[in-house]
Scaffold this motif. Sequence first.
Motif: not given
Length: 197
Positions: A98-99, A105-107, A122-123, A175-176
């Motif tokens: 999910v992260s 996608l946020g990036v 992000g992870v 977003f992560g």
Amino acid sequence: MTNPTTPAPMHPLRRALTLWGTVIALLWLLLITDWILPAHLTAYGITPRNLEGLTGIATAPFLHANAAHLASNTVPLIVMGIIAALRDWRGMWTALAVSLLASGLGVWLFSPTYSVTVGASGVVFGLFGYLLARGVVMRRIGDLLIALVLVAVYGSMVWGIFPSQPQISWQAHLFGFLGGVAAAFMVRSAAKASTPA
């Protein structure tokens, strides 16, 4: 009676160390390979609002700009990855998936045009958000204590979700982190659904 042909299950700590040791070794191997060839692997990062750039969602976390970039992600990735694996093996995989997707996608949606984003941060932020949220939503003393320790050790990471330096992707961090929080709620829902009434 134990079946002698059935291998004994791997100890949870050994399983976690094997997984995250392999992941970190792969990340450094890719970086070293890029130095030697060079293969310009960072070109396979996330390019915003470009259909070809969508493939970077899967590849970007494995690629890093330089040794300092990877070193900054290595320790928190190992620490939080192992903690998440020991706390809930399946939950860890949910948090990672999910992260990674949310961060990517946020990036892709919000990063500056023509930029290319790489790195596992992000992870890292996803695991951070997941473990913090677990401390709240799971209502277990162990998860809460882990969350408190992480806040004490890594609490300053929270500033990474805000715009600061142009070369740092706050979009990946934010977003992560949100993806990790969402994963904690998903894991709680799955746990409730599997609990007999």
